[in-house]
Motif scaffolding. Sequence first.
Motif, PDB file in Angstrom:
ATOM      1  N   ILE A 242      -2.572  -5.570  15.052  1.00 21.47           N
ATOM      2  CA  ILE A 242      -2.400  -7.018  15.056  1.00 21.47           C
ATOM      3  C   ILE A 242      -0.956  -7.349  14.705  1.00 21.47           C
ATOM      4  O   ILE A 242      -0.371  -6.741  13.812  1.00 21.47           O
TER       5      ILE A 242
ATOM      6  N   SER B 199       4.008   3.003   2.216  1.00 25.64           N
ATOM      7  CA  SER B 199       2.566   3.158   2.124  1.00 25.64           C
ATOM      8  C   SER B 199       1.847   1.892   2.601  1.00 25.64           C
ATOM      9  O   SER B 199       2.256   0.785   2.263  1.00 25.64           O
ATOM     10  N   GLY B 200       0.818   2.089   3.418  1.00 26.28           N
ATOM     11  CA  GLY B 200      -0.001   0.964   3.854  1.00 26.28           C
ATOM     12  C   GLY B 200       0.568   0.147   4.992  1.00 26.28           C
ATOM     13  O   GLY B 200       0.054  -0.916   5.323  1.00 26.28           O
ATOM     14  N   THR B 201       1.618   0.647   5.640  1.00 24.39           N
ATOM     15  CA  THR B 201       2.240  -0.149   6.717  1.00 24.39           C
ATOM     16  C   THR B 201       1.556   0.070   8.069  1.00 24.39           C
ATOM     17  O   THR B 201       1.856  -0.630   9.036  1.00 24.39           O
ATOM     18  N   GLY B 202       0.664   1.057   8.158  1.00 26.28           N
ATOM     19  CA  GLY B 202      -0.061   1.259   9.411  1.00 26.28           C
ATOM     20  C   GLY B 202       0.347   2.518  10.160  1.00 26.28           C
ATOM     21  O   GLY B 202       0.164   2.625  11.367  1.00 26.28           O
ATOM     22  N   LYS B 203       0.849   3.519   9.439  1.00 23.11           N
ATOM     23  CA  LYS B 203       1.315   4.741  10.114  1.00 23.11           C
ATOM     24  C   LYS B 203       0.167   5.483  10.792  1.00 23.11           C
ATOM     25  O   LYS B 203       0.292   5.950  11.917  1.00 23.11           O
ATOM     26  N   GLU B 204      -0.954   5.558  10.077  1.00 24.62           N
ATOM     27  CA  GLU B 204      -2.088   6.290  10.646  1.00 24.62           C
ATOM     28  C   GLU B 204      -2.659   5.536  11.856  1.00 24.62           C
ATOM     29  O   GLU B 204      -3.084   6.141  12.845  1.00 24.62           O
ATOM     30  N   LEU B 205      -2.630   4.218  11.753  1.00 25.39           N
ATOM     31  CA  LEU B 205      -3.101   3.396  12.866  1.00 25.39           C
ATOM     32  C   LEU B 205      -2.250   3.662  14.119  1.00 25.39           C
ATOM     33  O   LEU B 205      -2.769   3.794  15.232  1.00 25.39           O
TER      34      LEU B 205
ATOM     35  N   ARG C 142      -2.416  -2.517   3.870  1.00 24.59           N
ATOM     36  CA  ARG C 142      -3.615  -2.038   3.169  1.00 24.59           C
ATOM     37  C   ARG C 142      -3.947  -2.973   2.007  1.00 24.59           C
ATOM     38  O   ARG C 142      -5.104  -3.337   1.811  1.00 24.59           O
TER      39      ARG C 142
ATOM     40  N   LYS D 263      -5.358  -6.186   3.406  1.00 24.87           N
ATOM     41  CA  LYS D 263      -6.724  -5.980   3.914  1.00 24.87           C
ATOM     42  C   LYS D 263      -7.730  -5.915   2.770  1.00 24.87           C
ATOM     43  O   LYS D 263      -8.767  -6.579   2.806  1.00 24.87           O
TER      44      LYS D 263
HETATM   45  N1  LIG Z   1      -0.886  -4.089  12.479  1.00 25.84           N
HETATM   46  C1  LIG Z   1      -2.101  -3.898  11.936  1.00 25.84           C
HETATM   47  N2  LIG Z   1      -3.142  -4.619  12.386  1.00 25.84           N
HETATM   48  C2  LIG Z   1      -4.373  -4.469  11.851  1.00 25.84           C
HETATM   49  N3  LIG Z   1      -4.659  -3.602  10.873  1.00 25.84           N
HETATM   50  C3  LIG Z   1      -3.660  -2.852  10.387  1.00 25.84           C
HETATM   51  C4  LIG Z   1      -2.336  -2.949  10.895  1.00 25.84           C
HETATM   52  N4  LIG Z   1      -1.556  -2.064  10.238  1.00 25.84           N
HETATM   53  C5  LIG Z   1      -2.362  -1.459   9.349  1.00 25.84           C
HETATM   54  N5  LIG Z   1      -3.618  -1.917   9.427  1.00 25.84           N
HETATM   55  C6  LIG Z   1      -4.753  -1.505   8.577  1.00 25.84           C
HETATM   56  O1  LIG Z   1      -4.244  -1.358   7.266  1.00 25.84           O
HETATM   57  C7  LIG Z   1      -4.766  -0.196   6.632  1.00 25.84           C
HETATM   58  C8  LIG Z   1      -3.633   0.740   6.243  1.00 25.84           C
HETATM   59  O2  LIG Z   1      -3.067   1.308   7.408  1.00 25.84           O
HETATM   60  P1  LIG Z   1      -2.742   2.880   7.517  1.00 25.84           P
HETATM   61  O3  LIG Z   1      -3.765   3.690   6.822  1.00 25.84           O
HETATM   62  O4  LIG Z   1      -2.486   3.177   8.941  1.00 25.84           O
HETATM   63  O5  LIG Z   1      -1.389   2.882   6.679  1.00 25.84           O
HETATM   64  P2  LIG Z   1      -0.446   4.109   6.300  1.00 25.84           P
HETATM   65  O6  LIG Z   1       0.947   3.703   6.637  1.00 25.84           O
HETATM   66  O7  LIG Z   1      -0.963   5.364   6.906  1.00 25.84           O
HETATM   67  O8  LIG Z   1      -0.565   4.150   4.728  1.00 25.84           O
HETATM   68  P3  LIG Z   1      -0.309   5.400   3.709  1.00 25.84           P
HETATM   69  O9  LIG Z   1       1.151   5.733   3.766  1.00 25.84           O
HETATM   70  O10 LIG Z   1      -0.679   4.822   2.389  1.00 25.84           O
HETATM   71  O11 LIG Z   1      -1.178   6.511   4.152  1.00 25.84           O
HETATM   72  C9  LIG Z   1      -5.732   0.412   7.623  1.00 25.84           C
HETATM   73  O12 LIG Z   1      -7.018  -0.048   7.324  1.00 25.84           O
HETATM   74  C10 LIG Z   1      -5.281  -0.125   8.959  1.00 25.84           C
HETATM   75  O13 LIG Z   1      -6.333  -0.207   9.875  1.00 25.84           O
END
Ligand SMILES: Nc1ncnc2c1ncn2[C@@H]1O[C@H](COP(=O)(O)OP(=O)(O)OP(=O)(O)O)[C@@H](O)[C@H]1O
Length: 446
Positions: free
Chosen positions: A137, A166-172, A349, A352
Amino acid sequence: MKILIYASKEKADYFRQLVSSNNVEFLHLEKKENISVPSDIIPYFDLALISLSFDFDTSYALIQKLREERSGSKVAAIAERNAADDIMSKLFEMDIDDYFILPDDSKRLLWAIEKLSSPKNIEKQSIKKGEDRLVIIGESPSVLNMMKFIKKTAPSDLPVLIEGDSGTGKELIANALHVQSSRSSGPIIAINCGAMPHDLLENELFGHEKGAFTGAAGKKRGLFELADNGTLFIDEIGEMDGASQVKLLRVLETGTFRRLGSTEELHSDVRIIAATNKVLENEITAGRFRTDLYYRLSVLRIAVPALRERASDIPLLINHFINQSGIDKNISTETIEALTAYSWPGNIRELKNAVNSAVVMSEGQEIKISDFPEAVRKKQQTSPVQISQDDGDNTGTLKNFIETAEKEFFIRALNKFGENKTEMAKALNISRDMLYRKLNKYGISY
Ligand SMILES: Nc1ncnc2c1ncn2[C@@H]1O[C@H](COP(=O)(O)OP(=O)(O)OP(=O)(O)O)[C@@H](O)[C@H]1O
Ligand SMILES: [Mg+2]
């Protein structure tokens, strides 16, 4: 997958260009005066996109017809944002599976097409709930760039390095890269180097032979083998120990690896996506990360911005998470504004989790700011406005007060202007140099 499109030729061509998947075949249905054509003239399709702006009455009749003739296929309507009000209101009454208002919904439309056409999903009858957890999104320039990057690099087999807090959506992003690639019918396997003791990491990645070490009772296949024909997502790569780094480098260079305790060279067709919330250059300088591995991994590189650098996306994200919760709740513009002003150090994160908790905590139909965790509300109270109202109790120095206010001021300005530092400096009537000095002074990342 076949998409039937009833729209002007320009629009049909536009969609054709946008959709990259090779699995999609577009069938352009010419405009007809009388749509009561025999049904065998309408070809088989998986999804029909019917433009209402093209010719409303005919489109409406066509939708009815397709519904009767092809009940197993999906029918969606497309309208323009500036379409007449009566078209918009009819949109809600029609018997359709979905509608897309353009240009606002173009990303959602592309995503729906990509998902429907990916080999893994082609068998599925409908996009199930829960799959929207894969939707990215956002409409800020940085998110649009991210989408472009994903679309361009997903088909490649080159490694990708995803950098971000952390939590910026890398895994997504890693998942989106996999789903949009030709490997999407294969597995995506994730391993988190930070969560794994170093001596176990190698074992997890490469597996072992029976008796390779004390306790190795049987043969174990490693993740490289399990991820064959798919994607291996190596999270927190900055935490990887030296020995595993050497082995990983070898896989990247030769495409081969060995199980622990074996001399047999194994080959596996795996695309590697790595993520880090550490700055790897610093790890290299500190001697903890290999330069050669870094260059191999970072052939394609994407930096994911912190949420406060794309604060314009916060309202969209809040609504998305409320919808995703499946609980029918409203939220006022004022509450959304208050939430947008918070700095969200835990990024998406944190947002959310805060929204999910507020949805549950809220008592009436409306989610209030008081339903949010204390940290979010606390932040509001330390805003400069509050400090000035609390003058009587404020025992800090004037310098402290000014600096707190100034920092807040720059965070807000950054939220407003995002990446465009030139425009931001202009609006604040200061030089770009000064702007960067201030951002650095207050440790505000940009
Ligand atoms: N642009 C986005 N739109 C919708 N949901 C998102 C978006 N970016 C992240 N999320 C949601 O936010 C949460 C955190 O994302 P994610 O796990 O990908 O972060 P991360 O960068 O891997 O964090 P970490 O470094 O802590 O592992 C997940 O539930 C993901 O689905
Ligand atoms: Mg992660």
